[in-house]
Design an enzyme around this catalytic site. Structure first.
Site, PDB file in Angstrom:
ATOM      1  N   LYS A  21       0.828  -1.208   0.000  1.00  0.00           N
ATOM      2  CA  LYS A  21       0.000   0.000   0.000  1.00  0.00           C
ATOM      3  C   LYS A  21       0.865   1.262   0.000  1.00  0.00           C
ATOM      4  O   LYS A  21       0.623   2.194  -0.747  1.00  0.00           O
ATOM      5  CB  LYS A  21      -0.926   0.016   1.237  1.00  0.00           C
ATOM      6  CG  LYS A  21      -1.835  -1.198   1.333  1.00  0.00           C
ATOM      7  CD  LYS A  21      -2.760  -1.130   2.523  1.00  0.00           C
ATOM      8  CE  LYS A  21      -2.075  -1.184   3.875  1.00  0.00           C
ATOM      9  NZ  LYS A  21      -1.332  -2.447   4.147  1.00  0.00           N
ATOM     10  N   ARG A  96      -9.967   0.583   8.711  1.00  0.00           N
ATOM     11  CA  ARG A  96      -9.586  -0.784   9.055  1.00  0.00           C
ATOM     12  C   ARG A  96     -10.619  -1.503   9.886  1.00  0.00           C
ATOM     13  O   ARG A  96     -10.410  -2.661  10.253  1.00  0.00           O
ATOM     14  CB  ARG A  96      -8.280  -0.749   9.873  1.00  0.00           C
ATOM     15  CG  ARG A  96      -7.041  -0.759   9.023  1.00  0.00           C
ATOM     16  CD  ARG A  96      -5.905  -0.322   9.909  1.00  0.00           C
ATOM     17  NE  ARG A  96      -4.792  -1.197   9.797  1.00  0.00           N
ATOM     18  CZ  ARG A  96      -3.622  -0.833   9.246  1.00  0.00           C
ATOM     19  NH1 ARG A  96      -3.465   0.361   8.754  1.00  0.00           N
ATOM     20  NH2 ARG A  96      -2.639  -1.678   9.207  1.00  0.00           N
ATOM     21  N   ARG A 135      11.958  -5.228   5.032  1.00  0.00           N
ATOM     22  CA  ARG A 135      11.642  -3.818   4.759  1.00  0.00           C
ATOM     23  C   ARG A 135      12.510  -2.873   5.601  1.00  0.00           C
ATOM     24  O   ARG A 135      12.782  -3.118   6.779  1.00  0.00           O
ATOM     25  CB  ARG A 135      10.178  -3.529   5.076  1.00  0.00           C
ATOM     26  CG  ARG A 135       9.872  -2.032   4.997  1.00  0.00           C
ATOM     27  CD  ARG A 135       8.424  -1.700   4.995  1.00  0.00           C
ATOM     28  NE  ARG A 135       7.729  -2.180   6.169  1.00  0.00           N
ATOM     29  CZ  ARG A 135       6.414  -2.127   6.308  1.00  0.00           C
ATOM     30  NH1 ARG A 135       5.667  -1.618   5.353  1.00  0.00           N
ATOM     31  NH2 ARG A 135       5.838  -2.588   7.399  1.00  0.00           N
ATOM     32  N   ARG A 168      11.177  -1.189  11.199  1.00  0.00           N
ATOM     33  CA  ARG A 168      10.055  -0.908  12.085  1.00  0.00           C
ATOM     34  C   ARG A 168       9.977  -1.944  13.202  1.00  0.00           C
ATOM     35  O   ARG A 168      10.233  -3.124  12.989  1.00  0.00           O
ATOM     36  CB  ARG A 168       8.741  -0.920  11.280  1.00  0.00           C
ATOM     37  CG  ARG A 168       8.471   0.403  10.628  1.00  0.00           C
ATOM     38  CD  ARG A 168       7.348   0.376   9.620  1.00  0.00           C
ATOM     39  NE  ARG A 168       6.133  -0.296  10.052  1.00  0.00           N
ATOM     40  CZ  ARG A 168       4.997  -0.278   9.339  1.00  0.00           C
ATOM     41  NH1 ARG A 168       4.949   0.368   8.188  1.00  0.00           N
ATOM     42  NH2 ARG A 168       3.928  -0.901   9.775  1.00  0.00           N
ATOM     43  N   ARG A 179      -0.265  -9.096  13.361  1.00  0.00           N
ATOM     44  CA  ARG A 179      -0.879  -8.109  12.450  1.00  0.00           C
ATOM     45  C   ARG A 179      -1.730  -8.817  11.397  1.00  0.00           C
ATOM     46  O   ARG A 179      -2.794  -8.332  11.029  1.00  0.00           O
ATOM     47  CB  ARG A 179       0.209  -7.267  11.773  1.00  0.00           C
ATOM     48  CG  ARG A 179       0.876  -6.302  12.744  1.00  0.00           C
ATOM     49  CD  ARG A 179       2.202  -5.807  12.215  1.00  0.00           C
ATOM     50  NE  ARG A 179       2.083  -5.007  11.017  1.00  0.00           N
ATOM     51  CZ  ARG A 179       3.106  -4.727  10.217  1.00  0.00           C
ATOM     52  NH1 ARG A 179       4.308  -5.189  10.478  1.00  0.00           N
ATOM     53  NH2 ARG A 179       2.921  -3.983   9.154  1.00  0.00           N
TER      54      ARG A 179
END
Ligand code: AP5
Length: 221
Positions: A21, A96, A135, A168, A179
């Site tokens: 996203k 969400r 990431r 992160r 998650r």
């Protein structure tokens, strides 16, 4: 204004953690001049600054749970209120939950805005885990990288602004798994809300980012 005389071209990018996203938001906003509204980025900024909202949000983000609706909804209302007339908004990571989606409907209607499309990015869980574990993000401009598939020119440094890249807190395997659970239990059901309104378009998130961006642009056009 679009051909139907509608003022804004607001879009929602929907999908599980790591679907791409944020990556697609960068490409689309650059191309279409949309205002990028990422609730994840806003919450991380609040956490870094140590604000009251940030302190509260951290307990949720670090454990892979959703931050309570009332906090997130307030943030979005303030941001949307600050977007001028015909500028479109790209919602990344919001809504969400069903209450968030209903609230967004009201906020947009009040402001004479509307959602043009909800783009749902589909990616399987195995890919998500390897994407998120690799990431890295820029502390300054939020640009997204991947150590193997999209590395910066100089290790640890953002190509765009020279900022420091970091991993992160919630990109650790055990939090990623939480998650994903949260996504399937609380967020994926929101898609039905948009399916009923005929606003939903699904795209294959396993494609190369540039190719995926072209596909999304074709949908929007
Ligand atoms: P948020 O920051 O929104 O996280 P997320 O939705 O879990 O999504 P991510 O940012 O992890 O992934 P992405 O889909 O943007 O993927 P990306 O492009 O980076 O939210 C974080 C937390 O904040 C939540 O867990 C929650 O606690 C809280 N929160 C946020 N919004 C909330 C809300 N509305 N309500 C309540 N709580 C909220 O890509 C990932 C990696 O894959 C990158 O390395 C990238 O280079 C790579 N990649 C991207 N696309 C491709 C591709 N096509 N092919 C190969 N690799 C790709």
């Amino acid at each position: 204004m679009d051909k139907n005389g509608n003022k804004s071209q607001d879009l929602i990018l929907f999908g599980p953690p790591g679907a791409g996203k944020g990556t697609q938001s960068e490409l689309l906003c650059e191309r279409l001049g949309l205002f990028h509204l990422s609730t994840g980025d806003i919450l991380r900024e609040a956490i870094t600054k140590g604000t009251e909202t940030g302190k509260l949000a951290k307990q949720y983000t670090d454990s892979g749970r959703l931050v309570p609706d009332e906090i997130v909804v307030k943030i979005v209302e303030e941001k949307v209120g600050g977007v001028g007339g015909n500028g479109g908004v790209l919602f990344d990571g919001f809504p969400r939950t069903l209450p968030q989606a209903m609230n967004l409907d009201e906020v947009l209607e009040r402001g004479g805005r509307h959602i043009k499309w909800v783009i749902s990015i589909l990616v399987d869980d195995d890919k998500i885990i390897s994407r998120l574990e690799g990431r890295r993000m820029c502390r300054q401009c939020n640009r997204i990288y991947h150590v193997a598939t999209n590395p910066p020119a100089k290790e640890g440094i953002c190509d765009v602004c020279g900022g420091e890249l970091f991993q992160r807190n919630d990109d650790r395997r055990e939090v990623i798994q939480e998650r994903l659970k949260t996504y399937y239990a609380q967020t994926q059901p929101v898609l039905d809300h948009y399916r009923k309104k005929n606003l939903l378009k699904e795209v294959d998130g396993a494609k190369d980012p540039q190719e995926l961006s072209r596909q999304i642009l074709a949908i929007i056009a």
